[in-house]
Write an enzyme that holds these catalytic residues in place. Structure first.
Site, mmCIF file in Angstrom:
data_model
loop_
_atom_site.group_PDB
_atom_site.id
_atom_site.type_symbol
_atom_site.label_atom_id
_atom_site.label_comp_id
_atom_site.label_asym_id
_atom_site.label_seq_id
_atom_site.Cartn_x
_atom_site.Cartn_y
_atom_site.Cartn_z
ATOM 1 N N ASP A 13 -8.957 -20.440 49.216
ATOM 2 C CA ASP A 13 -8.476 -20.830 50.543
ATOM 3 C C ASP A 13 -7.000 -21.206 50.569
ATOM 4 O O ASP A 13 -6.567 -22.041 51.369
ATOM 5 C CB ASP A 13 -9.326 -21.989 51.106
ATOM 6 C CG ASP A 13 -10.793 -21.648 51.155
ATOM 7 O OD1 ASP A 13 -11.111 -20.475 51.410
ATOM 8 O OD2 ASP A 13 -11.630 -22.539 50.926
ATOM 9 N N LYS A 16 -4.505 -16.620 51.330
ATOM 10 C CA LYS A 16 -4.309 -15.243 50.859
ATOM 11 C C LYS A 16 -4.306 -14.245 52.023
ATOM 12 O O LYS A 16 -3.465 -13.355 52.084
ATOM 13 C CB LYS A 16 -5.420 -14.873 49.861
ATOM 14 C CG LYS A 16 -5.421 -15.750 48.610
ATOM 15 C CD LYS A 16 -6.609 -15.462 47.710
ATOM 16 C CE LYS A 16 -7.947 -15.897 48.259
ATOM 17 N NZ LYS A 16 -8.151 -17.373 48.329
ATOM 18 N N GLY A 40 -13.576 -15.964 52.624
ATOM 19 C CA GLY A 40 -13.285 -16.056 54.052
ATOM 20 C C GLY A 40 -11.775 -16.064 54.194
ATOM 21 O O GLY A 40 -11.136 -17.049 53.855
ATOM 22 N N HIS A 41 -11.204 -14.951 54.596
ATOM 23 C CA HIS A 41 -9.748 -14.827 54.688
ATOM 24 C C HIS A 41 -9.343 -14.804 56.157
ATOM 25 O O HIS A 41 -9.729 -13.901 56.898
ATOM 26 C CB HIS A 41 -9.277 -13.556 53.966
ATOM 27 C CG HIS A 41 -9.556 -13.593 52.484
ATOM 28 N ND1 HIS A 41 -9.258 -12.570 51.634
ATOM 29 C CD2 HIS A 41 -10.098 -14.579 51.703
ATOM 30 C CE1 HIS A 41 -9.601 -12.903 50.393
ATOM 31 N NE2 HIS A 41 -10.131 -14.113 50.424
ATOM 32 N N GLN A 222 -11.349 -15.818 46.338
ATOM 33 C CA GLN A 222 -11.542 -17.101 45.636
ATOM 34 C C GLN A 222 -10.198 -17.523 45.023
ATOM 35 O O GLN A 222 -9.160 -17.113 45.502
ATOM 36 C CB GLN A 222 -12.634 -17.027 44.570
ATOM 37 C CG GLN A 222 -14.049 -16.889 45.116
ATOM 38 C CD GLN A 222 -14.392 -15.504 45.604
ATOM 39 O OE1 GLN A 222 -14.331 -14.539 44.862
ATOM 40 N NE2 GLN A 222 -14.768 -15.376 46.853
HETATM 41 P P1 GDP Z 1 -7.808 -17.586 52.101
HETATM 42 O O1 GDP Z 1 -9.265 -17.626 51.797
HETATM 43 O O2 GDP Z 1 -6.967 -17.816 50.888
HETATM 44 O O3 GDP Z 1 -7.392 -16.348 52.857
HETATM 45 O O4 GDP Z 1 -7.526 -18.824 53.058
HETATM 46 P P2 GDP Z 1 -8.447 -19.306 54.313
HETATM 47 O O5 GDP Z 1 -8.257 -18.355 55.420
HETATM 48 O O6 GDP Z 1 -9.814 -19.609 53.868
HETATM 49 O O7 GDP Z 1 -7.788 -20.725 54.596
HETATM 50 C C1 GDP Z 1 -6.445 -20.866 54.917
HETATM 51 C C2 GDP Z 1 -6.319 -21.494 56.313
HETATM 52 O O8 GDP Z 1 -5.004 -21.966 56.493
HETATM 53 C C3 GDP Z 1 -6.559 -20.509 57.437
HETATM 54 O O9 GDP Z 1 -7.130 -21.203 58.513
HETATM 55 C C4 GDP Z 1 -5.153 -20.030 57.806
HETATM 56 O O10 GDP Z 1 -5.049 -19.604 59.151
HETATM 57 C C5 GDP Z 1 -4.360 -21.283 57.575
HETATM 58 N N1 GDP Z 1 -2.986 -21.091 57.112
HETATM 59 C C6 GDP Z 1 -2.481 -20.189 56.231
HETATM 60 N N2 GDP Z 1 -1.181 -20.461 55.963
HETATM 61 C C7 GDP Z 1 -0.869 -21.559 56.678
HETATM 62 C C8 GDP Z 1 0.316 -22.359 56.798
HETATM 63 O O11 GDP Z 1 1.327 -22.120 56.163
HETATM 64 N N3 GDP Z 1 0.240 -23.439 57.619
HETATM 65 C C9 GDP Z 1 -0.881 -23.760 58.335
HETATM 66 N N4 GDP Z 1 -0.862 -24.818 59.105
HETATM 67 N N5 GDP Z 1 -2.014 -23.028 58.240
HETATM 68 C C10 GDP Z 1 -2.002 -21.966 57.421
HETATM 69 P P1 IMO Z 2 -11.746 -17.416 49.456
HETATM 70 O O1 IMO Z 2 -11.591 -15.960 49.075
HETATM 71 C C1 IMO Z 2 -13.201 -21.383 48.387
HETATM 72 C C2 IMO Z 2 -16.788 -21.587 45.901
HETATM 73 C C3 IMO Z 2 -18.042 -22.146 46.526
HETATM 74 C C4 IMO Z 2 -18.724 -22.765 45.307
HETATM 75 C C5 IMO Z 2 -18.368 -21.781 44.202
HETATM 76 C C6 IMO Z 2 -19.447 -20.751 43.917
HETATM 77 O O2 IMO Z 2 -11.935 -17.624 50.912
HETATM 78 O O3 IMO Z 2 -10.674 -18.231 48.859
HETATM 79 P P2 IMO Z 2 -20.434 -18.648 45.195
HETATM 80 O O4 IMO Z 2 -20.792 -18.435 46.626
HETATM 81 O O5 IMO Z 2 -19.356 -17.744 44.704
HETATM 82 O O6 IMO Z 2 -21.644 -18.661 44.301
HETATM 83 O O7 IMO Z 2 -19.854 -20.154 45.125
HETATM 84 O O8 IMO Z 2 -17.189 -21.109 44.633
HETATM 85 N N1 IMO Z 2 -16.177 -20.456 46.619
HETATM 86 C C7 IMO Z 2 -15.060 -20.555 47.346
HETATM 87 N N2 IMO Z 2 -14.295 -21.631 47.639
HETATM 88 N N3 IMO Z 2 -12.833 -20.157 48.822
HETATM 89 C C8 IMO Z 2 -13.570 -19.070 48.511
HETATM 90 O O9 IMO Z 2 -13.165 -17.814 48.801
HETATM 91 C C9 IMO Z 2 -14.759 -19.242 47.767
HETATM 92 N N4 IMO Z 2 -15.726 -18.406 47.323
HETATM 93 C C10 IMO Z 2 -16.577 -19.166 46.608
HETATM 94 O O10 IMO Z 2 -17.752 -23.096 47.510
HETATM 95 O O11 IMO Z 2 -18.113 -23.992 44.997
HETATM 96 MG MG MG Z 3 -10.994 -18.672 52.384
#
Ligand code: GDP
Ligand code: IMO
Ligand code: MG
Length: 425
Positions: A13, A16, A40-41, A222
């Site tokens: 998270d 990416k 979840g991107h 991840q």
């Molecule tokens: P990912 O899994 O690495 O793609 O990240 P996620 O989407 O799960 O979580 C990142 C969250 O931060 C999302 O809600 C993005 O919209 C938000 N986000 C990404 N970059 C920034 C930033 O620089 N500032 C803020 N405030 N939000 C951001």
């Molecule tokens: P993105 O791509 C954050 C975590 C789960 C759990 C562990 C194992 O959005 O960054 P699993 O479902 O793979 O058996 O879970 O890994 N986990 C993540 N945490 N971002 C993710 O993906 C994750 N994918 C799995 O919360 O602790």
């Molecule tokens: Mg994510």
């Protein structure tokens, strides 16, 4: 000819999706190489917010191929739903491709995931329950079903045999509720719904593209601390999330890898169980969670929050061979009087910047460096030099400690909220 990699350096998270979406126009192809719908991107475009689980984050850009590589595990139900959502939003999905060697997540894999977690009592992994672990177990156990099997006459038979095996296996776990008949029906409907996606021999597809001079960006899912080999085992996911996973997950040789862009938040989060040395359980952690909207994009669970951790980042930078850093969510620190970074650990009375064998059982004391906050809104600032001096100092201190240039600074979810440094705009 270049295959660059972008991946998370923490526990996922890191942002990416946002950065891949931004960079995608510079590439001919974006390729996912591991993980599955546990990812979840999030991509924010104007008023619209999209969360991708299986589809690469280049899908919003024209003329960019989006490949689901052989290392990914695919749940047809999630994929079909994701495609429908994007099509309903008016997106052209013609550039989506899928590898014949990507493994399929069966409903019984999700069932097994839930049952396995239920059996762990207090030692739960905190899995997303998307069936990731059991599917990779079947892959390495040589039982799995792959995308390429769908079009073969034996598909139904193989499916039935595997599902039956899973049902036997379920008897060793505590009973958990799962409507198998309903999920199976949805699964077969979804199989039909995804049949239009061109199935490619991804090893040739990727290598031919490289030979033809195309640029490819491999999109990690991840984070490196969730890597099956190098993460905080057993509190990890079941794939190789680090840069070496790109070779296995796409079929490319190591010398094809160019830049490795590592992403870290300006602080740190983790969702699910497991060690987190800089975790803040009090008011400050709560403030980070609230300001950063730190709730999981896949499960909605609150993310655990803490300060940025230098030993942890040094470790993942080393394993990935990171050549370029991206720091995201700098804006979330705008309202803090002070910001902190973990400089060193003390374990068994010894100072160290190395991670111990077992982060779970080692008692880690963290030595923090405290820096001035900037107490300024960063919206509209376009250059590094425009940032308040305290923010510049924070980033330069990170760069000094991590010994890798920070080339991207993200300060908001929108595409425009990004400062490029050392690289051409
Ligand atoms: P990912 O899994 O690495 O793609 O990240 P996620 O989407 O799960 O979580 C990142 C969250 O931060 C999302 O809600 C993005 O919209 C938000 N986000 C990404 N970059 C920034 C930033 O620089 N500032 C803020 N405030 N939000 C951001
Ligand atoms: P993105 O791509 C954050 C975590 C789960 C759990 C562990 C194992 O959005 O960054 P699993 O479902 O793979 O058996 O879970 O890994 N986990 C993540 N945490 N971002 C993710 O993906 C994750 N994918 C799995 O919360 O602790
Ligand atoms: Mg994510």
């Amino acid at each position: 000819m270049a295959l660059d990699v972008l991946l998370g350096l923490q526990w996922g998270d890191e942002g990416k999706g946002k950065i891949v979406d931004y960079l995608a126009p510079d590439y001919n192809m974006i390729a996912r190489f591991q993980g599955g719908p546990n990812a979840g991107h999030t991509i924010v475009i104007g008023e619209d917010k999209f969360v991708l689980h299986t589809i690469p984050s280049g899908i919003f850009r024209e003329n960019v191929d989006n490949l689901i590589g052989n290392g990914v595990v695919v749940d047809p139900i999630t994929l079909a739903k994701e495609i429908k959502g994007l099509k309903d939003a008016g997106l052209n999905m013609a550039n989506l491709k899928i590898s014949s060697k990507a493994h399929l997540i069966l409903p019984t894999h999700r069932w097994l995931d839930a049952a396995s977690e239920a059996s762990k009592g207090k030692q739960k992994i905190g899995s997303t329950l998307k069936g990731i672990g059991p599917t990779y177990m079947d892959k390495t156990g040589r039982n799995g079903l792959r995308i390429g099997d769908i079009s073969t006459p034996q598909f139904k038979e193989k499916y039935t045999a595997l599902a039956a095996k899973h049902k036997q296996l379920l008897s060793i776990y505590p009973a958990v509720e799962f409507n198998h008949a309903e999920e199976e029906e949805k699964w077969f409907e979804a199989i039909e719904a995804i049949k239009w996606i061109p199935v490619v021999d991804s090893m040739y597809y990727v290598n031919d593209a490289l030979k033809a001079g195309k640029n490819i960006l491999a999109e990690g899912a991840q984070g490196s601390m969730l890597d099956i080999d190098f993460g905080t085992y057993p509190y990890v996911t079941s794939s190789n999330t680090v840069s070496s996973g790109v070779c296995n997950g796409l079929g490319v040789a190591p010398q094809q890898i160019g830049k490795v862009i590592g992403i870290t938040k300006a602080y740190c989060t983790r969702v699910g169980s497991g060690p987190f040395p800089t975790e803040l359980n009090g008011e400050v952690g709560e403030k980070l969670r609230t300001l950063g909207s730190e709730f999981g994009a896949t499960t909605g669970r609150p993310r655990r929050c803490g300060w940025i951790d230098i030993p942890q980042l040094k470790y993942t930078i080393m394993i990935n061979g990171v050549t370029s850093l991206c720091v995201t969510k700098l804006d979330i620190l705008n309202e803090f009087d002070e910001v902190r970074l973990a400089k060193e650990y003390t374990i068994d009375g010894e100072k160290t910047d190395k991670l111990p064998f077992d982060m779970n059982s080692s008692k880690i004391y963290v030595d923090f460096e405290t820096m001035h906050g900037w107490k300024t809104d960063l919206e509209g600032l376009e250059n590094f030099e425009d940032l308040p001096s305290a923010a510049q100092e924070f980033l330069m201190e990170l760069e000094r400690l991590l010994e890798v240039p920070i080339d991207f600074i993200s300060k908001g979810p929108q595409r425009r909220n990004l400062i490029l440094r050392n690289v051409m705009a």
